[in-house]
Design a protein around this motif. Structure first.
Motif, PDB file in Angstrom:
ATOM      1  N   ALA A  15     -22.957  -9.056  16.049  1.00  0.00           N
ATOM      2  CA  ALA A  15     -22.442  -8.129  17.069  1.00  0.00           C
ATOM      3  C   ALA A  15     -23.277  -8.238  18.340  1.00  0.00           C
ATOM      4  O   ALA A  15     -22.726  -8.229  19.456  1.00  0.00           O
ATOM      5  N   ALA A  63     -25.930  -8.707   4.333  1.00  0.00           N
ATOM      6  CA  ALA A  63     -24.634  -8.802   5.021  1.00  0.00           C
ATOM      7  C   ALA A  63     -24.606  -7.874   6.234  1.00  0.00           C
ATOM      8  O   ALA A  63     -24.107  -8.261   7.312  1.00  0.00           O
ATOM      9  N   GLU A  64     -25.116  -6.657   6.093  1.00  0.00           N
ATOM     10  CA  GLU A  64     -25.149  -5.709   7.217  1.00  0.00           C
ATOM     11  C   GLU A  64     -26.023  -6.252   8.342  1.00  0.00           C
ATOM     12  O   GLU A  64     -25.668  -6.166   9.529  1.00  0.00           O
ATOM     13  N   LEU A 120     -15.414  -7.439  10.318  1.00  0.00           N
ATOM     14  CA  LEU A 120     -16.521  -8.119   9.638  1.00  0.00           C
ATOM     15  C   LEU A 120     -16.961  -7.437   8.343  1.00  0.00           C
ATOM     16  O   LEU A 120     -17.771  -7.995   7.611  1.00  0.00           O
ATOM     17  N   THR A 121     -16.475  -6.242   8.051  1.00  0.00           N
ATOM     18  CA  THR A 121     -16.843  -5.566   6.814  1.00  0.00           C
ATOM     19  C   THR A 121     -16.206  -6.306   5.637  1.00  0.00           C
ATOM     20  O   THR A 121     -15.025  -6.630   5.663  1.00  0.00           O
ATOM     21  N   VAL A 170     -20.485 -14.489   8.118  1.00  0.00           N
ATOM     22  CA  VAL A 170     -20.360 -13.493   9.194  1.00  0.00           C
ATOM     23  C   VAL A 170     -20.441 -14.154  10.568  1.00  0.00           C
ATOM     24  O   VAL A 170     -19.645 -13.842  11.463  1.00  0.00           O
ATOM     25  N   ASP A 171     -21.354 -15.084  10.759  1.00  0.00           N
ATOM     26  CA  ASP A 171     -21.522 -15.710  12.076  1.00  0.00           C
ATOM     27  C   ASP A 171     -20.266 -16.476  12.475  1.00  0.00           C
ATOM     28  O   ASP A 171     -19.810 -16.385  13.628  1.00  0.00           O
ATOM     29  N   ASP A 216     -18.872  -1.808  17.902  1.00  0.00           N
ATOM     30  CA  ASP A 216     -19.060  -1.308  16.534  1.00  0.00           C
ATOM     31  C   ASP A 216     -17.728  -1.256  15.792  1.00  0.00           C
ATOM     32  O   ASP A 216     -17.655  -1.536  14.596  1.00  0.00           O
ATOM     33  N   ALA A 237     -17.479 -13.936  13.303  1.00  0.00           N
ATOM     34  CA  ALA A 237     -17.791 -13.255  14.561  1.00  0.00           C
ATOM     35  C   ALA A 237     -17.550 -14.186  15.747  1.00  0.00           C
ATOM     36  O   ALA A 237     -17.055 -13.755  16.804  1.00  0.00           O
ATOM     37  N   VAL A 274     -16.777  -4.716  14.638  1.00  0.00           N
ATOM     38  CA  VAL A 274     -17.616  -5.117  13.504  1.00  0.00           C
ATOM     39  C   VAL A 274     -17.127  -4.450  12.233  1.00  0.00           C
ATOM     40  O   VAL A 274     -16.982  -5.089  11.189  1.00  0.00           O
ATOM     41  N   GLU A 275     -16.855  -3.148  12.294  1.00  0.00           N
ATOM     42  CA  GLU A 275     -16.372  -2.433  11.104  1.00  0.00           C
ATOM     43  C   GLU A 275     -15.017  -2.937  10.662  1.00  0.00           C
ATOM     44  O   GLU A 275     -14.756  -3.088   9.472  1.00  0.00           O
ATOM     45  N   ARG A 318     -24.117  -8.899  10.150  1.00  0.00           N
ATOM     46  CA  ARG A 318     -23.076  -8.310  11.013  1.00  0.00           C
ATOM     47  C   ARG A 318     -23.681  -7.785  12.318  1.00  0.00           C
ATOM     48  O   ARG A 318     -23.130  -7.980  13.400  1.00  0.00           O
TER      49      ARG A 318
END
Length: 190
Positions: free
Chosen positions: A123, A115-116, A137-138, A145-146, A130, A149, A133-134, A119
């Motif tokens: 990004a 997952a990270e 998307l966390t 995720v895509d 950042d 985003a 994202v935090e 992300r």
């Protein structure tokens, strides 16, 4: 009386009868008559004692205290073996549980790393900060995720100032391009 004893013995079919003599007693063998006397009423046929041998001769009873002591001694001798077996089973179970826990931890860590990684790729691909994202998307599953985003990048693009310097969405020029949090805050601070 003597005749009565002999007669009753004959009727019963016994082979021995008492005969009394003046100063001594003797046993005399008397044969039962072939035909009963004519004046006597018919009597029941004589009963013979059972001729069946006993089924099983009685066995000696075991000494229960001795048997109990014997098995107690055997149990005491096997106690150390039983304890060693129980310990081995517990160790085996502990090892199995430990391996299962390690496997589950590794699977969880792999999913978090995946997952990270997703992300960070998103990004870079959609040029997100950042902080975005935090914030947004966390906690999103790696396979989503895509998509999240991409939607976030579209919103950021709408919130960015237009080419003529006028901000999109009427933020009054307070929003910075590329940061959705600042864009949202700038929109509501008018």
């Amino acid at each position: 009386m003597r005749n009565t004893l002999i007669r009753s013995a004959l009727i019963r079919g016994t082979a021995t009868a008492w005969t009394q003599q003046p100063q001594q007693q003797q046993f005399t063998s008397v044969e039962p008559p072939a035909d009963p006397p004519a004046g006597d009423p018919p009597s029941d046929p004589p009963t013979d004692p059972p001729t069946d041998p006993p089924a099983d001769p009685p066995k000696e009873e075991p000494d229960w205290k001795k048997e109990a002591r014997k098995w107690e001694d055997i149990a005491k001798k096997n106690k150390s073996k039983a304890e060693a077996h129980d310990k081995a089973e517990a160790d085996k179970l502990d090892a199995t549980q430990k391996a299962n826990k390690e496997r589950d931890d590794a699977a969880t860590e792999a999913a978090e790393t995946k997952a990270e990684n997703a992300r960070l790729r998103a990004a870079l691909k959609y040029k997100l900060s950042d902080e975005d994202v935090e914030t947004f998307l966390t906690g999103v599953a790696a396979d989503r995720v895509d998509d999240v985003a991409k939607a976030l990048a579209k919103r950021l693009a709408k919130a960015a100032p237009a080419a003529g310097g006028a901000p999109a969405g009427g933020a009054g020029g307070k929003a910075k391009a590329g940061n959705l949090t600042d864009a949202v805050n700038g929109y509501y601070q008018q």
